[in-house]
Design an enzyme around this catalytic site. Structure first.
Site, PDB file in Angstrom:
ATOM      1  N   ASP A  98       0.866  -1.177   0.000  1.00  0.00           N
ATOM      2  CA  ASP A  98       0.000   0.000   0.000  1.00  0.00           C
ATOM      3  C   ASP A  98       0.908   1.234   0.000  1.00  0.00           C
ATOM      4  OD1 ASP A  98      -3.190   0.379   1.614  1.00  0.00           O
ATOM      5  OD2 ASP A  98      -2.066   1.857   0.431  1.00  0.00           O
ATOM      6  N   ASP A 199      -2.662   4.863  -2.502  1.00  0.00           N
ATOM      7  CA  ASP A 199      -3.634   5.579  -1.687  1.00  0.00           C
ATOM      8  C   ASP A 199      -3.974   6.945  -2.280  1.00  0.00           C
ATOM      9  OD1 ASP A 199      -4.937   5.520   1.011  1.00  0.00           O
ATOM     10  OD2 ASP A 199      -3.784   7.354   1.248  1.00  0.00           O
ATOM     11  N   GLU A 254      -6.268   4.057  -5.846  1.00  0.00           N
ATOM     12  CA  GLU A 254      -7.513   4.411  -5.145  1.00  0.00           C
ATOM     13  C   GLU A 254      -7.871   5.830  -5.534  1.00  0.00           C
ATOM     14  OE1 GLU A 254      -7.448   5.720  -1.215  1.00  0.00           O
ATOM     15  OE2 GLU A 254      -9.395   4.917  -0.681  1.00  0.00           O
ATOM     16  N   HIS A 324     -11.114  -1.648   4.197  1.00  0.00           N
ATOM     17  CA  HIS A 324     -10.889  -1.173   5.567  1.00  0.00           C
ATOM     18  C   HIS A 324     -11.515   0.196   5.836  1.00  0.00           C
ATOM     19  CE1 HIS A 324      -7.982   0.751   3.049  1.00  0.00           C
ATOM     20  NE2 HIS A 324      -7.691   1.587   4.014  1.00  0.00           N
ATOM     21  N   ASP A 325     -12.055   0.814   4.755  1.00  0.00           N
ATOM     22  CA  ASP A 325     -12.714   2.122   4.919  1.00  0.00           C
ATOM     23  C   ASP A 325     -14.232   2.013   4.877  1.00  0.00           C
ATOM     24  OD1 ASP A 325     -10.273   3.722   2.787  1.00  0.00           O
ATOM     25  OD2 ASP A 325     -10.313   3.505   4.973  1.00  0.00           O
TER      26      ASP A 325
END
Ligand code: TEU
Ligand code: CA
Length: 553
Positions: A98, A199, A254, A324-325
Protein backbone atom coordinates in the site's frame (compact mmCIF):
# COMPACT_ATOMS: atom_id res chain seq x y z
CA UNK A 1 -8.37 -7.10 -24.89
CA UNK A 2 -4.89 -8.25 -23.77
CA UNK A 3 -4.73 -11.16 -21.29
CA UNK A 4 -2.70 -10.32 -18.15
CA UNK A 5 -1.92 -12.18 -14.89
CA UNK A 6 -3.39 -9.36 -12.83
CA UNK A 7 -6.67 -9.66 -14.74
CA UNK A 8 -6.81 -13.37 -13.89
CA UNK A 9 -6.00 -12.85 -10.21
CA UNK A 10 -8.09 -12.72 -7.07
CA UNK A 11 -6.72 -10.32 -4.45
CA UNK A 12 -7.04 -10.80 -0.68
CA UNK A 13 -6.77 -7.57 1.31
CA UNK A 14 -5.05 -7.84 4.71
CA UNK A 15 -5.46 -5.13 7.34
CA UNK A 16 -2.32 -6.22 9.20
CA UNK A 17 -3.10 -4.97 12.70
CA UNK A 18 -6.34 -6.97 12.73
CA UNK A 19 -5.25 -10.14 10.94
CA UNK A 20 -3.07 -12.29 13.23
CA UNK A 21 -1.06 -11.42 16.35
CA UNK A 22 1.95 -13.71 16.85
CA UNK A 23 3.44 -12.14 19.99
CA UNK A 24 0.48 -11.45 22.26
CA UNK A 25 0.58 -7.64 22.18
CA UNK A 26 -2.98 -7.40 20.80
CA UNK A 27 -1.76 -6.12 17.44
CA UNK A 28 -1.56 -8.16 14.27
CA UNK A 29 1.93 -8.47 12.79
CA UNK A 30 3.97 -9.82 9.87
CA UNK A 31 4.90 -13.08 11.60
CA UNK A 32 1.21 -13.65 12.23
CA UNK A 33 0.47 -13.09 8.55
CA UNK A 34 3.25 -15.51 7.55
CA UNK A 35 1.68 -18.15 9.81
CA UNK A 36 -1.60 -17.74 7.88
CA UNK A 37 -0.32 -17.73 4.29
CA UNK A 38 -1.47 -21.32 3.73
CA UNK A 39 -4.99 -20.29 4.76
CA UNK A 40 -5.02 -17.54 2.09
CA UNK A 41 -3.44 -19.90 -0.45
CA UNK A 42 -6.15 -22.46 0.29
CA UNK A 43 -8.72 -19.79 -0.58
CA UNK A 44 -7.02 -19.68 -4.00
CA UNK A 45 -6.41 -15.94 -3.75
CA UNK A 46 -3.05 -15.45 -5.48
CA UNK A 47 -2.36 -11.81 -4.58
CA UNK A 48 -2.27 -10.09 -1.18
CA UNK A 49 -2.80 -6.34 -0.82
CA UNK A 50 -1.10 -5.49 2.47
CA UNK A 51 -2.28 -2.24 4.12
CA UNK A 52 0.59 -0.03 5.37
CA UNK A 53 3.16 -1.53 7.76
CA UNK A 54 5.76 1.26 7.38
CA UNK A 55 7.12 3.33 10.27
CA UNK A 56 4.17 5.39 11.48
CA UNK A 57 2.84 7.13 14.61
CA UNK A 58 -0.50 5.49 13.67
CA UNK A 59 -2.66 8.62 13.75
CA UNK A 60 -4.52 7.02 10.86
CA UNK A 61 -3.51 3.38 11.42
CA UNK A 62 -0.45 3.60 9.22
CA UNK A 63 -1.74 5.90 6.47
CA UNK A 64 0.55 8.49 8.06
CA UNK A 65 4.07 7.36 7.28
CA UNK A 66 7.24 8.71 8.88
CA UNK A 67 9.65 6.15 7.41
CA UNK A 68 9.04 4.60 3.97
CA UNK A 69 11.89 2.10 4.01
CA UNK A 70 11.24 0.81 7.51
CA UNK A 71 8.68 -1.42 9.20
CA UNK A 72 6.78 -0.17 12.25
CA UNK A 73 8.11 -2.19 15.23
CA UNK A 74 4.66 -3.49 16.23
CA UNK A 75 4.54 -5.25 12.84
CA UNK A 76 8.09 -6.57 12.99
CA UNK A 77 11.25 -5.86 11.00
CA UNK A 78 12.46 -5.49 7.44
CA UNK A 79 13.76 -9.06 7.74
CA UNK A 80 10.22 -10.20 8.59
CA UNK A 81 9.08 -8.45 5.42
CA UNK A 82 11.81 -10.21 3.41
CA UNK A 83 10.61 -13.52 4.90
CA UNK A 84 6.98 -12.71 4.04
CA UNK A 85 7.92 -11.98 0.43
CA UNK A 86 10.00 -15.17 0.22
CA UNK A 87 7.23 -17.31 1.74
CA UNK A 88 4.63 -15.77 -0.57
CA UNK A 89 6.74 -16.31 -3.69
CA UNK A 90 7.31 -19.93 -2.61
CA UNK A 91 3.51 -20.28 -2.74
CA UNK A 92 3.30 -18.54 -6.10
CA UNK A 93 1.57 -15.58 -4.47
CA UNK A 94 2.23 -11.91 -5.23
CA UNK A 95 2.39 -8.98 -2.82
CA UNK A 96 0.90 -5.50 -3.39
CA UNK A 97 2.24 -2.91 -0.98
CA UNK A 98 0.00 0.00 0.00
CA UNK A 99 1.73 3.17 -1.21
CA UNK A 100 0.69 6.34 0.64
CA UNK A 101 2.36 9.28 -1.11
CA UNK A 102 -0.27 11.99 -1.36
CA UNK A 103 0.80 12.87 2.17
CA UNK A 104 3.23 11.78 4.88
CA UNK A 105 3.05 11.83 8.65
CA UNK A 106 3.87 15.20 10.27
CA UNK A 107 6.56 13.22 12.10
CA UNK A 108 8.37 12.38 8.84
CA UNK A 109 11.91 13.91 8.82
CA UNK A 110 10.96 15.75 5.61
CA UNK A 111 8.13 17.58 7.38
CA UNK A 112 10.15 18.24 10.51
CA UNK A 113 12.73 19.94 8.28
CA UNK A 114 10.08 21.64 6.16
CA UNK A 115 8.32 23.24 9.12
CA UNK A 116 11.60 24.35 10.75
CA UNK A 117 12.02 27.41 8.53
CA UNK A 118 10.74 29.03 5.36
CA UNK A 119 14.16 28.67 3.75
CA UNK A 120 14.76 25.04 4.64
CA UNK A 121 15.52 22.94 1.48
CA UNK A 122 12.56 20.70 2.38
CA UNK A 123 10.12 23.63 2.67
CA UNK A 124 8.70 22.96 -0.79
CA UNK A 125 8.23 19.25 -0.14
CA UNK A 126 4.88 20.35 1.30
CA UNK A 127 2.19 22.92 0.50
CA UNK A 128 2.65 26.06 2.61
CA UNK A 129 0.64 29.26 2.11
CA UNK A 130 -0.04 32.59 3.84
CA UNK A 131 -3.47 32.87 5.38
CA UNK A 132 -6.33 35.09 4.25
CA UNK A 133 -8.46 37.14 6.68
CA UNK A 134 -7.09 35.18 9.63
CA UNK A 135 -7.86 31.77 8.12
CA UNK A 136 -6.42 29.39 5.57
CA UNK A 137 -5.88 30.50 1.94
CA UNK A 138 -9.07 28.77 0.66
CA UNK A 139 -12.24 27.08 1.90
CA UNK A 140 -11.20 23.46 1.33
CA UNK A 141 -12.21 21.00 4.04
CA UNK A 142 -10.52 17.80 5.15
CA UNK A 143 -11.94 14.30 4.46
CA UNK A 144 -11.80 13.92 8.24
CA UNK A 145 -13.82 17.06 8.90
CA UNK A 146 -12.79 20.64 9.59
CA UNK A 147 -10.42 22.93 7.74
CA UNK A 148 -7.89 21.42 5.31
CA UNK A 149 -5.32 24.00 6.47
CA UNK A 150 -3.33 23.91 9.74
CA UNK A 151 -1.60 27.00 11.16
CA UNK A 152 2.08 26.61 12.00
CA UNK A 153 3.05 29.39 14.36
CA UNK A 154 6.77 28.71 14.08
CA UNK A 155 6.90 29.99 10.50
CA UNK A 156 3.54 31.82 10.48
CA UNK A 157 2.07 29.95 7.54
CA UNK A 158 -0.60 27.31 6.90
CA UNK A 159 0.07 23.85 5.49
CA UNK A 160 -2.42 21.75 3.50
CA UNK A 161 -3.73 18.45 4.88
CA UNK A 162 -6.60 16.82 3.00
CA UNK A 163 -6.80 14.28 5.78
CA UNK A 164 -5.77 14.78 9.41
CA UNK A 165 -3.48 17.57 10.59
CA UNK A 166 -0.92 14.83 11.16
CA UNK A 167 -1.00 13.99 7.42
CA UNK A 168 0.47 17.00 5.55
CA UNK A 169 0.06 16.82 1.76
CA UNK A 170 3.23 16.40 -0.29
CA UNK A 171 3.90 18.95 -3.02
CA UNK A 172 4.01 16.88 -6.21
CA UNK A 173 4.77 20.01 -8.24
CA UNK A 174 8.28 19.65 -6.76
CA UNK A 175 10.31 17.24 -8.95
CA UNK A 176 12.44 16.34 -5.93
CA UNK A 177 9.34 14.95 -4.20
CA UNK A 178 8.43 12.86 -7.24
CA UNK A 179 11.99 11.50 -7.45
CA UNK A 180 11.91 10.56 -3.73
CA UNK A 181 8.66 8.64 -4.30
CA UNK A 182 10.01 6.80 -7.33
CA UNK A 183 13.12 5.82 -5.36
CA UNK A 184 10.94 4.48 -2.52
CA UNK A 185 8.90 2.45 -5.02
CA UNK A 186 12.03 0.99 -6.61
CA UNK A 187 13.36 0.09 -3.14
CA UNK A 188 10.27 -2.07 -2.53
CA UNK A 189 10.22 -3.57 -6.03
CA UNK A 190 13.90 -4.47 -5.64
CA UNK A 191 13.01 -6.11 -2.29
CA UNK A 192 10.63 -8.32 -4.28
CA UNK A 193 7.15 -6.83 -3.97
CA UNK A 194 4.97 -7.29 -7.05
CA UNK A 195 3.09 -4.01 -7.21
CA UNK A 196 1.23 -1.28 -5.37
CA UNK A 197 -2.17 -0.17 -4.25
CA UNK A 198 -1.83 3.61 -4.37
CA UNK A 199 -3.63 5.58 -1.69
CA UNK A 200 -5.78 8.49 -3.01
CA UNK A 201 -3.34 8.77 -5.89
CA UNK A 202 -5.66 11.04 -7.94
CA UNK A 203 -5.33 13.78 -5.31
CA UNK A 204 -1.62 14.42 -5.91
CA UNK A 205 -2.19 17.09 -8.57
CA UNK A 206 -3.93 20.20 -7.22
CA UNK A 207 -5.27 23.04 -9.41
CA UNK A 208 -2.61 25.81 -9.41
CA UNK A 209 -3.53 28.76 -7.23
CA UNK A 210 -5.49 26.38 -5.01
CA UNK A 211 -8.73 28.29 -5.66
CA UNK A 212 -11.54 28.35 -3.11
CA UNK A 213 -14.56 26.35 -4.04
CA UNK A 214 -16.61 29.37 -4.98
CA UNK A 215 -19.84 27.68 -5.97
CA UNK A 216 -22.11 28.35 -2.97
CA UNK A 217 -24.31 25.41 -4.08
CA UNK A 218 -21.28 23.16 -3.86
CA UNK A 219 -20.15 22.11 -0.39
CA UNK A 220 -16.93 23.95 0.50
CA UNK A 221 -15.09 20.70 0.03
CA UNK A 222 -12.81 21.67 -2.80
CA UNK A 223 -12.87 18.27 -4.41
CA UNK A 224 -13.07 19.78 -7.87
CA UNK A 225 -9.74 21.45 -7.25
CA UNK A 226 -7.74 18.56 -5.85
CA UNK A 227 -9.24 15.48 -7.48
CA UNK A 228 -7.96 14.40 -10.91
CA UNK A 229 -5.96 17.63 -11.18
CA UNK A 230 -4.31 19.07 -14.31
CA UNK A 231 -0.98 17.17 -14.07
CA UNK A 232 -2.26 13.82 -12.76
CA UNK A 233 -1.74 11.93 -16.03
CA UNK A 234 1.68 13.49 -16.51
CA UNK A 235 2.73 12.36 -13.01
CA UNK A 236 1.38 8.80 -13.43
CA UNK A 237 3.02 8.42 -16.84
CA UNK A 238 6.30 9.73 -15.44
CA UNK A 239 6.00 7.29 -12.52
CA UNK A 240 5.26 4.46 -14.94
CA UNK A 241 8.36 5.23 -17.02
CA UNK A 242 10.61 5.79 -14.02
CA UNK A 243 9.50 2.83 -11.92
CA UNK A 244 7.50 0.20 -13.81
CA UNK A 245 9.20 0.01 -17.19
CA UNK A 246 10.70 -3.42 -17.70
CA UNK A 247 8.90 -4.83 -14.67
CA UNK A 248 5.82 -7.07 -14.55
CA UNK A 249 3.95 -5.26 -11.77
CA UNK A 250 0.32 -4.82 -10.78
CA UNK A 251 -0.93 -1.33 -9.91
CA UNK A 252 -4.30 -0.16 -8.60
CA UNK A 253 -4.98 3.48 -7.82
CA UNK A 254 -7.51 4.41 -5.15
CA UNK A 255 -9.41 7.34 -6.65
CA UNK A 256 -12.14 9.16 -4.73
CA UNK A 257 -14.23 11.05 -7.30
CA UNK A 258 -13.03 9.17 -10.37
CA UNK A 259 -15.50 8.79 -13.25
CA UNK A 260 -15.76 6.11 -15.93
CA UNK A 261 -14.43 8.54 -18.53
CA UNK A 262 -11.38 9.34 -16.40
CA UNK A 263 -10.87 5.67 -15.52
CA UNK A 264 -10.55 4.94 -19.24
CA UNK A 265 -7.59 7.32 -19.28
CA UNK A 266 -6.07 5.99 -16.06
CA UNK A 267 -6.32 2.32 -17.06
CA UNK A 268 -6.24 2.37 -20.86
CA UNK A 269 -3.82 -0.32 -22.04
CA UNK A 270 -1.76 2.07 -24.14
CA UNK A 271 -1.86 4.95 -21.64
CA UNK A 272 1.14 3.85 -19.58
CA UNK A 273 -0.51 4.82 -16.29
CA UNK A 274 -2.17 2.17 -14.04
CA UNK A 275 -3.70 -1.30 -14.43
CA UNK A 276 -6.90 -0.46 -12.58
CA UNK A 277 -8.55 1.99 -10.17
CA UNK A 278 -10.82 1.76 -7.13
CA UNK A 279 -13.88 3.85 -7.90
CA UNK A 280 -16.32 4.96 -5.20
CA UNK A 281 -19.63 5.10 -7.08
CA UNK A 282 -21.04 2.00 -5.34
CA UNK A 283 -19.88 3.38 -1.99
CA UNK A 284 -21.93 6.55 -2.35
CA UNK A 285 -25.40 5.21 -3.13
CA UNK A 286 -26.67 4.99 0.45
CA UNK A 287 -26.05 8.50 1.71
CA UNK A 288 -23.26 10.14 3.71
CA UNK A 289 -21.73 8.22 6.62
CA UNK A 290 -23.34 10.44 9.22
CA UNK A 291 -26.83 10.06 7.73
CA UNK A 292 -27.03 6.75 5.88
CA UNK A 293 -30.07 5.94 3.69
CA UNK A 294 -31.41 2.59 2.43
CA UNK A 295 -29.76 1.14 -0.67
CA UNK A 296 -31.61 1.52 -3.96
CA UNK A 297 -30.91 -1.66 -5.93
CA UNK A 298 -31.80 -0.10 -9.27
CA UNK A 299 -29.15 2.57 -8.73
CA UNK A 300 -26.72 -0.15 -7.63
CA UNK A 301 -27.41 -2.22 -10.78
CA UNK A 302 -27.18 0.83 -13.07
CA UNK A 303 -23.85 1.78 -11.50
CA UNK A 304 -22.37 -1.71 -11.97
CA UNK A 305 -23.61 -1.78 -15.58
CA UNK A 306 -22.12 1.67 -16.22
CA UNK A 307 -18.66 0.54 -15.07
CA UNK A 308 -18.87 -2.87 -16.78
CA UNK A 309 -19.75 -1.21 -20.09
CA UNK A 310 -17.40 1.71 -19.54
CA UNK A 311 -14.21 -0.34 -19.24
CA UNK A 312 -15.26 -3.27 -21.43
CA UNK A 313 -13.21 -2.32 -24.49
CA UNK A 314 -10.15 -0.68 -23.01
CA UNK A 315 -9.05 -0.47 -19.39
CA UNK A 316 -9.97 -2.81 -16.56
CA UNK A 317 -12.26 -2.78 -13.51
CA UNK A 318 -11.46 -3.60 -9.91
CA UNK A 319 -14.37 -5.30 -8.16
CA UNK A 320 -15.00 -4.75 -4.44
CA UNK A 321 -17.87 -4.10 -2.07
CA UNK A 322 -15.84 -3.75 1.11
CA UNK A 323 -12.46 -2.74 2.46
CA UNK A 324 -10.89 -1.17 5.57
CA UNK A 325 -12.71 2.12 4.92
CA UNK A 326 -16.17 0.67 4.34
CA UNK A 327 -18.65 -1.26 6.50
CA UNK A 328 -18.84 -5.05 6.12
CA UNK A 329 -20.57 -5.85 2.83
CA UNK A 330 -23.00 -8.45 4.19
CA UNK A 331 -24.27 -5.83 6.67
CA UNK A 332 -24.42 -3.03 4.11
CA UNK A 333 -25.57 -4.73 0.89
CA UNK A 334 -26.94 -8.04 2.25
CA UNK A 335 -29.02 -9.03 5.27
CA UNK A 336 -26.88 -10.06 8.23
CA UNK A 337 -29.89 -10.81 10.43
CA UNK A 338 -32.38 -13.08 8.65
CA UNK A 339 -30.42 -14.19 5.57
CA UNK A 340 -26.80 -13.92 6.65
CA UNK A 341 -25.30 -16.89 4.80
CA UNK A 342 -27.53 -16.58 1.72
CA UNK A 343 -26.79 -12.89 1.23
CA UNK A 344 -23.06 -13.22 2.00
CA UNK A 345 -22.85 -15.95 -0.67
CA UNK A 346 -24.97 -13.95 -3.11
CA UNK A 347 -22.61 -10.95 -2.79
CA UNK A 348 -19.62 -13.25 -3.26
CA UNK A 349 -21.24 -14.49 -6.47
CA UNK A 350 -21.57 -10.93 -7.74
CA UNK A 351 -17.94 -10.11 -6.98
CA UNK A 352 -16.64 -13.31 -8.60
CA UNK A 353 -18.68 -13.10 -11.83
CA UNK A 354 -18.21 -9.50 -13.01
CA UNK A 355 -15.51 -8.37 -15.44
CA UNK A 356 -12.62 -6.99 -13.37
CA UNK A 357 -10.19 -8.17 -10.71
CA UNK A 358 -12.06 -9.19 -7.54
CA UNK A 359 -10.77 -7.96 -4.16
CA UNK A 360 -11.76 -10.03 -1.11
CA UNK A 361 -11.42 -8.11 2.15
CA UNK A 362 -10.18 -10.24 5.07
CA UNK A 363 -13.10 -11.86 6.95
CA UNK A 364 -15.54 -11.23 4.09
CA UNK A 365 -15.06 -14.90 3.18
CA UNK A 366 -16.43 -15.84 6.62
CA UNK A 367 -19.39 -13.49 6.35
CA UNK A 368 -17.92 -11.26 9.06
CA UNK A 369 -20.42 -8.52 9.93
CA UNK A 370 -20.36 -4.95 11.24
CA UNK A 371 -19.01 -4.63 14.77
CA UNK A 372 -22.28 -3.78 16.55
CA UNK A 373 -20.65 -1.06 18.68
CA UNK A 374 -23.08 1.01 20.78
CA UNK A 375 -20.82 3.57 22.52
CA UNK A 376 -18.25 6.00 21.13
CA UNK A 377 -15.67 4.53 23.53
CA UNK A 378 -15.59 1.33 21.49
CA UNK A 379 -14.33 3.13 18.37
CA UNK A 380 -10.68 3.87 17.51
CA UNK A 381 -10.83 5.31 13.98
CA UNK A 382 -9.87 8.99 13.61
CA UNK A 383 -12.50 9.56 10.91
CA UNK A 384 -15.19 8.08 13.16
CA UNK A 385 -14.16 10.05 16.25
CA UNK A 386 -14.04 13.28 14.22
CA UNK A 387 -17.46 12.58 12.67
CA UNK A 388 -18.89 12.05 16.18
CA UNK A 389 -17.25 15.23 17.54
CA UNK A 390 -18.38 17.40 14.62
CA UNK A 391 -21.94 16.02 14.49
CA UNK A 392 -22.38 16.57 18.25
CA UNK A 393 -20.99 20.11 17.88
CA UNK A 394 -23.53 20.66 15.10
CA UNK A 395 -26.32 19.72 17.50
CA UNK A 396 -27.11 16.27 16.09
CA UNK A 397 -28.72 13.83 18.55
CA UNK A 398 -26.09 11.49 20.02
CA UNK A 399 -28.13 8.33 19.54
CA UNK A 400 -28.69 9.19 15.88
CA UNK A 401 -24.94 9.66 15.47
CA UNK A 402 -24.19 6.31 17.18
CA UNK A 403 -26.80 4.61 15.01
CA UNK A 404 -25.14 6.04 11.89
CA UNK A 405 -21.66 5.01 13.06
CA UNK A 406 -22.92 1.50 13.83
CA UNK A 407 -23.84 1.30 10.15
CA UNK A 408 -20.94 3.08 8.48
CA UNK A 409 -17.89 3.56 10.72
CA UNK A 410 -14.65 2.21 9.24
CA UNK A 411 -14.07 0.32 12.51
CA UNK A 412 -16.94 -1.99 11.50
CA UNK A 413 -14.50 -3.64 9.11
CA UNK A 414 -11.41 -3.52 11.33
CA UNK A 415 -12.39 -5.92 14.14
CA UNK A 416 -9.94 -8.82 14.54
CA UNK A 417 -10.02 -11.72 12.10
CA UNK A 418 -12.13 -14.57 13.51
CA UNK A 419 -9.95 -17.73 13.38
CA UNK A 420 -11.68 -20.04 15.85
CA UNK A 421 -14.43 -20.26 18.51
CA UNK A 422 -11.91 -19.57 21.28
CA UNK A 423 -10.84 -16.56 23.37
CA UNK A 424 -10.38 -13.47 21.17
CA UNK A 425 -11.36 -15.62 18.18
CA UNK A 426 -7.81 -16.97 18.14
CA UNK A 427 -6.50 -13.58 16.94
CA UNK A 428 -4.40 -12.79 20.00
CA UNK A 429 -3.44 -14.17 23.41
CA UNK A 430 -3.35 -10.56 24.62
CA UNK A 431 -5.90 -7.72 24.73
CA UNK A 432 -7.04 -7.01 21.18
CA UNK A 433 -6.50 -3.38 20.07
CA UNK A 434 -10.15 -3.33 18.91
CA UNK A 435 -12.93 -5.53 20.35
CA UNK A 436 -13.58 -8.87 18.69
CA UNK A 437 -17.09 -9.19 17.26
CA UNK A 438 -19.09 -11.40 19.69
CA UNK A 439 -20.39 -13.45 16.73
CA UNK A 440 -16.92 -14.98 16.36
CA UNK A 441 -18.32 -18.10 18.01
CA UNK A 442 -20.43 -18.63 14.90
CA UNK A 443 -18.45 -17.02 12.08
CA UNK A 444 -14.83 -18.21 12.22
CA UNK A 445 -12.38 -20.17 10.06
CA UNK A 446 -12.31 -23.36 12.14
CA UNK A 447 -16.10 -23.75 12.38
CA UNK A 448 -16.64 -22.87 8.74
CA UNK A 449 -13.87 -25.16 7.48
CA UNK A 450 -15.81 -28.02 9.09
CA UNK A 451 -19.17 -26.96 7.62
CA UNK A 452 -19.66 -27.88 3.93
CA UNK A 453 -22.41 -25.25 3.58
CA UNK A 454 -20.49 -22.37 5.17
CA UNK A 455 -19.80 -19.01 3.57
CA UNK A 456 -16.11 -19.91 3.56
CA UNK A 457 -16.69 -23.07 1.54
CA UNK A 458 -18.81 -21.08 -0.91
CA UNK A 459 -15.99 -18.53 -1.34
CA UNK A 460 -13.46 -21.29 -2.01
CA UNK A 461 -15.70 -22.80 -4.69
CA UNK A 462 -16.59 -19.44 -6.29
CA UNK A 463 -12.98 -18.24 -6.37
CA UNK A 464 -11.94 -21.48 -8.05
CA UNK A 465 -14.78 -21.12 -10.56
CA UNK A 466 -13.75 -17.54 -11.23
CA UNK A 467 -10.12 -18.42 -11.83
CA UNK A 468 -10.82 -21.51 -13.95
CA UNK A 469 -13.48 -20.22 -16.39
CA UNK A 470 -12.10 -17.64 -18.89
CA UNK A 471 -15.66 -16.50 -19.63
CA UNK A 472 -15.96 -15.24 -16.04
CA UNK A 473 -12.69 -13.31 -16.41
CA UNK A 474 -12.72 -11.99 -19.97
CA UNK A 475 -16.32 -12.60 -21.10
CA UNK A 476 -18.49 -9.76 -22.37
CA UNK A 477 -20.95 -8.47 -19.76
CA UNK A 478 -24.58 -8.43 -20.96
CA UNK A 479 -27.23 -7.26 -18.47
CA UNK A 480 -30.68 -8.89 -18.63
CA UNK A 481 -34.07 -7.92 -17.14
CA UNK A 482 -32.50 -4.52 -16.40
CA UNK A 483 -35.51 -2.87 -14.80
CA UNK A 484 -36.18 -5.67 -12.32
CA UNK A 485 -36.02 -3.86 -8.93
CA UNK A 486 -35.00 -6.97 -6.97
CA UNK A 487 -33.00 -9.23 -9.27
CA UNK A 488 -29.60 -8.56 -10.80
CA UNK A 489 -29.34 -10.79 -13.89
CA UNK A 490 -26.57 -10.80 -16.48
CA UNK A 491 -24.74 -12.93 -19.01
CA UNK A 492 -21.02 -13.34 -19.53
CA UNK A 493 -20.08 -14.39 -23.06
CA UNK A 494 -16.76 -15.54 -24.50
CA UNK A 495 -16.10 -17.66 -27.63
CA UNK A 496 -19.57 -19.16 -27.58
CA UNK A 497 -19.45 -20.04 -23.87
CA UNK A 498 -22.31 -18.22 -22.12
CA UNK A 499 -22.84 -18.05 -18.38
CA UNK A 500 -25.98 -16.58 -16.83
CA UNK A 501 -25.81 -15.15 -13.32
CA UNK A 502 -28.96 -14.56 -11.28
CA UNK A 503 -28.87 -12.69 -7.97
CA UNK A 504 -31.88 -11.92 -5.77
CA UNK A 505 -31.03 -8.86 -3.65
CA UNK A 506 -34.31 -9.06 -1.72
CA UNK A 507 -35.56 -10.96 1.31
CA UNK A 508 -38.55 -12.37 -0.50
CA UNK A 509 -39.13 -14.68 -3.45
CA UNK A 510 -39.04 -12.77 -6.73
CA UNK A 511 -39.84 -13.51 -10.37
CA UNK A 512 -37.58 -12.58 -13.25
CA UNK A 513 -37.53 -12.68 -17.05
CA UNK A 514 -35.24 -15.03 -18.96
CA UNK A 515 -33.01 -13.67 -21.74
CA UNK A 516 -34.33 -14.10 -25.28
CA UNK A 517 -33.76 -17.38 -27.15
CA UNK A 518 -32.47 -19.40 -24.21
CA UNK A 519 -32.68 -23.02 -25.27
CA UNK A 520 -31.15 -24.79 -22.30
CA UNK A 521 -29.44 -24.15 -18.98
CA UNK A 522 -26.84 -26.19 -17.12
CA UNK A 523 -26.63 -25.40 -13.40
CA UNK A 524 -23.08 -24.76 -12.15
CA UNK A 525 -23.43 -23.43 -8.59
CA UNK A 526 -25.65 -21.49 -6.23
CA UNK A 527 -26.34 -20.73 -2.59
CA UNK A 528 -29.39 -22.95 -2.06
CA UNK A 529 -29.00 -26.72 -1.91
CA UNK A 530 -32.22 -27.94 -3.50
CA UNK A 531 -32.83 -27.74 -7.23
CA UNK A 532 -32.98 -24.06 -8.06
CA UNK A 533 -36.48 -22.78 -8.61
CA UNK A 534 -35.13 -20.89 -11.60
CA UNK A 535 -35.40 -24.15 -13.53
CA UNK A 536 -39.06 -24.46 -12.73
CA UNK A 537 -40.97 -21.19 -12.55
CA UNK A 538 -38.55 -18.33 -13.13
CA UNK A 539 -38.55 -17.60 -9.42
CA UNK A 540 -35.65 -16.91 -7.06
CA UNK A 541 -35.77 -17.49 -3.32
CA UNK A 542 -34.65 -14.79 -0.85
CA UNK A 543 -31.07 -13.73 -1.70
CA UNK A 544 -30.75 -16.73 -4.01
CA UNK A 545 -27.77 -16.74 -6.36
CA UNK A 546 -27.42 -19.03 -9.36
CA UNK A 547 -24.58 -19.47 -11.85
CA UNK A 548 -25.41 -21.54 -14.92
CA UNK A 549 -24.24 -22.24 -18.43
CA UNK A 550 -26.82 -21.46 -21.10
CA UNK A 551 -27.19 -22.38 -24.71
CA UNK A 552 -29.07 -20.12 -27.09
CA UNK A 553 -31.12 -21.09 -30.13
O1 TEU B 1 -8.88 6.53 1.92
C1 TEU B 1 -9.25 7.73 1.24
C2 TEU B 1 -10.67 7.89 1.30
O2 TEU B 1 -11.25 8.38 0.38
C3 TEU B 1 -11.37 7.35 2.50
O3 TEU B 1 -10.86 8.05 3.63
C4 TEU B 1 -12.84 7.59 2.35
O4 TEU B 1 -13.04 8.84 1.75
C5 TEU B 1 -13.49 7.70 3.70
O5 TEU B 1 -12.98 6.69 4.50
C6 TEU B 1 -14.97 7.54 3.49
O6 TEU B 1 -15.23 6.29 2.95
C7 TEU B 1 -7.48 6.28 1.94
C8 TEU B 1 -7.26 5.11 2.87
O7 TEU B 1 -7.92 3.96 2.33
C9 TEU B 1 -7.82 5.48 4.22
O8 TEU B 1 -7.74 4.37 5.12
C10 TEU B 1 -7.00 6.64 4.76
O9 TEU B 1 -7.58 7.07 5.99
C11 TEU B 1 -7.00 7.82 3.77
O10 TEU B 1 -6.78 7.43 2.42
C12 TEU B 1 -5.85 8.76 4.11
O11 TEU B 1 -4.64 8.13 3.81
CA1 CA C 1 1.65 -8.51 17.55
Amino acid sequence: MKRKWWKESVVYQVYPQSFMDSNGDGFGDLRGLIEKLDYIKELDANVIWLCPVYLSPKADNGYDICGYRDISPEYGTLDDMRLLIEEMHKRNMKLLMDLVVNHTSDEHPWFIQSRSSRTNPYRDYYIWRDGKNGAGPNNWTSFFGGDAWAWDEHTNQYYLHLFSEKQPDLNWENPAVRQEVYDIMKFWLDLGVDGFRMDVINLISKVPGLPSDGDPAHPAFGGRYFMNGPRIHEYLQEMNRAVFSGRNVMTVGEMPGVTVELAKLYTGEDRGELNMVFQFDLMELDGPKISPTPLNLQAFKDTVVKWQFGLSENGWNSIYLGNHDQPRQVSRFGNDRDYHDESAKMLCTLNMTLQGTPFVYYGEELGMTNAGFTTIGQYRDIETLNLYRDALANGKNEQEILDALAKRSRDNARTPMQWAPVLNAGFTSGKPWLSVNPNYTKYNVETEQNDPDSVLQYYKKMIRLRRSIPTLIYGKFVPVDCQNPYIFSYLRELDGCIIWVLLNFSESQQAYKSPENISNTFYIYGNYQATPTAKIENLLRPYESIVQYVSLT
